[in-house]
Design an enzyme around this catalytic site. Structure first.
Site, PDB file in Angstrom:
ATOM      1  N   HIS A 194       0.818  -1.226   0.000  1.00 39.30           N
ATOM      2  CA  HIS A 194       0.000   0.000   0.000  1.00 39.30           C
ATOM      3  C   HIS A 194       0.850   1.273   0.000  1.00 39.30           C
ATOM      4  O   HIS A 194       0.327   2.364  -0.208  1.00 39.30           O
ATOM      5  CB  HIS A 194      -0.938   0.034   1.214  1.00 39.30           C
ATOM      6  CG  HIS A 194      -1.970  -1.047   1.189  1.00 39.30           C
ATOM      7  ND1 HIS A 194      -2.827  -1.233   0.127  1.00 39.30           N
ATOM      8  CD2 HIS A 194      -2.268  -2.023   2.085  1.00 39.30           C
ATOM      9  CE1 HIS A 194      -3.616  -2.270   0.377  1.00 39.30           C
ATOM     10  NE2 HIS A 194      -3.298  -2.776   1.551  1.00 39.30           N
TER      11      HIS A 194
ATOM     12  N   ASP B 281      -2.490 -10.378  -2.601  1.00 40.08           N
ATOM     13  CA  ASP B 281      -3.065  -9.934  -1.325  1.00 40.08           C
ATOM     14  C   ASP B 281      -4.548  -9.595  -1.555  1.00 40.08           C
ATOM     15  O   ASP B 281      -4.942  -9.203  -2.667  1.00 40.08           O
ATOM     16  CB  ASP B 281      -2.310  -8.688  -0.839  1.00 40.08           C
ATOM     17  CG  ASP B 281      -2.738  -8.223   0.547  1.00 40.08           C
ATOM     18  OD1 ASP B 281      -2.047  -8.569   1.517  1.00 40.08           O
ATOM     19  OD2 ASP B 281      -3.773  -7.523   0.649  1.00 40.08           O
TER      20      ASP B 281
ATOM     21  N   HIS C 203      -6.176  -7.101  -0.632  1.00 41.48           N
ATOM     22  CA  HIS C 203      -6.374  -5.677  -0.921  1.00 41.48           C
ATOM     23  C   HIS C 203      -5.605  -5.256  -2.172  1.00 41.48           C
ATOM     24  O   HIS C 203      -4.522  -5.781  -2.445  1.00 41.48           O
ATOM     25  CB  HIS C 203      -5.906  -4.824   0.266  1.00 41.48           C
ATOM     26  CG  HIS C 203      -6.558  -5.190   1.564  1.00 41.48           C
ATOM     27  ND1 HIS C 203      -5.993  -6.083   2.453  1.00 41.48           N
ATOM     28  CD2 HIS C 203      -7.732  -4.787   2.109  1.00 41.48           C
ATOM     29  CE1 HIS C 203      -6.795  -6.203   3.505  1.00 41.48           C
ATOM     30  NE2 HIS C 203      -7.852  -5.443   3.322  1.00 41.48           N
TER      31      HIS C 203
ATOM     32  N   ASP D  81      -4.554 -12.860   3.122  1.00 43.69           N
ATOM     33  CA  ASP D  81      -5.794 -12.362   3.735  1.00 43.69           C
ATOM     34  C   ASP D  81      -7.017 -12.661   2.861  1.00 43.69           C
ATOM     35  O   ASP D  81      -8.127 -12.235   3.172  1.00 43.69           O
ATOM     36  CB  ASP D  81      -5.706 -10.872   4.098  1.00 43.69           C
ATOM     37  CG  ASP D  81      -4.930 -10.025   3.112  1.00 43.69           C
ATOM     38  OD1 ASP D  81      -4.576 -10.519   2.029  1.00 43.69           O
ATOM     39  OD2 ASP D  81      -4.688  -8.839   3.425  1.00 43.69           O
TER      40      ASP D  81
HETATM   41  N1  Q9C Z   1      -9.103  -2.471  10.410  1.00 43.24           N
HETATM   42  C1  Q9C Z   1      -2.487  -5.231   4.053  1.00 43.24           C
HETATM   43  O1  Q9C Z   1      -3.122  -6.270   3.950  1.00 43.24           O
HETATM   44  N2  Q9C Z   1      -7.697  -1.056   7.076  1.00 43.24           N
HETATM   45  N3  Q9C Z   1      -3.053  -4.100   4.495  1.00 43.24           N
HETATM   46  C2  Q9C Z   1      -8.633  -2.136   7.125  1.00 43.24           C
HETATM   47  C3  Q9C Z   1      -9.700  -2.974   9.205  1.00 43.24           C
HETATM   48  C4  Q9C Z   1      -6.510  -1.199   6.293  1.00 43.24           C
HETATM   49  C5  Q9C Z   1      -4.448  -4.019   4.826  1.00 43.24           C
HETATM   50  C6  Q9C Z   1      -9.707  -1.895   8.131  1.00 43.24           C
HETATM   51  C7  Q9C Z   1      -6.245  -2.548   5.713  1.00 43.24           C
HETATM   52  C8  Q9C Z   1      -4.835  -2.622   5.191  1.00 43.24           C
HETATM   53  C9  Q9C Z   1      -1.037  -5.192   3.761  1.00 43.24           C
HETATM   54 ZN    ZN Z   2      -4.200  -7.106   2.488  1.00 45.83          ZN
END
Ligand code: Q9C
Ligand code: ZN
Length: 343
Positions: free
Chosen positions: A160, A196, A198, A285
């Site tokens: 990210h 991933d 995301h 994830d």
């Molecule tokens: N607390 C990676 O998987 N916010 N980043 C999500 C849940 C950010 C994920 C809300 C998620 C980032 C590297």
């Molecule tokens: Zn992620």
């Protein structure tokens, strides 16, 4: 397959992140990397080595100098305020505000150099972040030296993070830094496959206008999923990079079979690009029990994922990204890697 790992990741342990109106304990925690190391060891994947230390110049090949300087000094500037808890941003140069005047005060810098508030900075964050990038670079060094595969057990994750921004638990973009290193070592074409859950917004942005680094990402549809503002199917790259960016946004509830069908499309695109090497942003994830995600992959799907990636027949560097079902992250990562190795 060689694994590159450093205990330094433990120096980064954020207390809380802003989520739906409250501060909640960070999902991105040291136990994640400990779990992965444990399962990589028991899978007997191969030797586990410490990273080499690389020059700061390897970081500024993809990140701006002022951003790296910010990361280096952020904790000290925060602590100078008398604060003892984690540094977190709370204001950003979003719509109608200026992006061209970097602030001097740490409160402004935290927002100027970030995309969201999921990036706590603690006393040990920079040391951990730097070691994480060193793990990716060391893996890339092995690939450049002729290895067919390597696994950089990176924590914190990286995909990210953009050229000038931390975001979503990520500070330096480990996969992008590794891909650029491979370019600089003579690999004319490098492909990045981001599995991933995301969208890898940072990696996409870094290489968006370049035709020498192909980026393909499978992820939760940004219409309904973080990072919300990038990762749509119509983002195909621009300028010399036109055609070298491919997004596969998938709906909540995507099953293993549906996911693997999309993966085959991404792999066909990568094969057509004919890269000299492949960097995989390996987040698990997508797992059905992940606490912040909405796909339905199970253990066997991760083995298949590794097998399918192996069909590319390219030197491949795996770089750890997300995965928050702590009890299962190690098994799922090991499944991808053993699927790849055994294929
Ligand atoms: N607390 C990676 O998987 N916010 N980043 C999500 C849940 C950010 C994920 C809300 C998620 C980032 C590297
Ligand atoms: Zn992620």
């Amino acid at each position: 397959m060689l694994t590159i790992y450093s205990d330094d990741h433990r120096l980064h342990h954020g207390a809380a992140e802003l989520y739906r109106g409250r501060l909640v304990p960070c999902f991105e925690m040291p136990a994640r990397a400990d779990q992965v190391l444990d399962r990589v060891r028991s899978a007997e994947l191969g030797p586990i080595v410490a990273p080499d230390r690389f020059d700061r110049a390897a970081l500024t090949r993809v990140h701006t100098d002022d951003f790296v300087a910010f990361l280096e000094s952020a904790w000290d500037e925060w602590a100078a305020l008398g604060e003892t808890g984690d540094a977190l941003p709370y204001v950003w140069p979003a719509v109608d505000l200026r992006q061209d005047v970097p602030p001097d005060h740490i409160d402004g810098k935290l927002g100027f150099y970030s995309i969201d508030a999921a990036v706590p900075i603690t006393a040990g964050t920079w040391a951990a972040v730097r070691s994480s990038a060193d793990c990716a670079l060391t893996g890339a060094r092995h690939i450049a030296g002729g290895a067919t595969s390597a696994f950089a057990l990176c924590r914190p994750p990286g995909h990210h993070a953009g050229a000038r921004a931390m975001a979503g638990f990520c500070y330096l973009n480990n996969a992008a830094i590794a891909a650029q290193y491979l370019r600089d070592q003579g690999h004319a074409r490098v492909a990045i496959l981001d599995v991933d859950y995301h969208h890898g917004n940072g990696t996409q942005s870094i290489f968006y206008e370049r035709g020498d680094v192909f980026f393909a990402s499978l992820h939760g549809d940004p219409k309904v999923e973080y990072p919300f503002f990038l990762g749509h199917a119509d983002e195909r790259g621009s300028g010399e990079g036109l055609g070298a960016n491919r997004n596969f946004p998938l709906p909540w509830g995507t099953t293993g079979a549906e996911y693997l069908a999309a993966l085959d499309l991404a792999l066909a695109d990568i094969a057509a690009f004919a890269p000299d090497s492949v960097v995989v942003s390996l987040g698990v994830d997508t797992f059905v029990e992940d606490p912040i995600s909405h796909f339905k992959l199970v253990g066997a799907d991760f083995t298949t994922m590794g097998q399918r990636i192996a069909t590319l027949g390219k030197p491949t560097l795996f770089v750890l990204e997300g995965g928050y079902a702590v009890a299962d992250i190690g098994g799922n990562v090991a499944a991808v890697l053993t699927g790849f190795s055994g294929a």
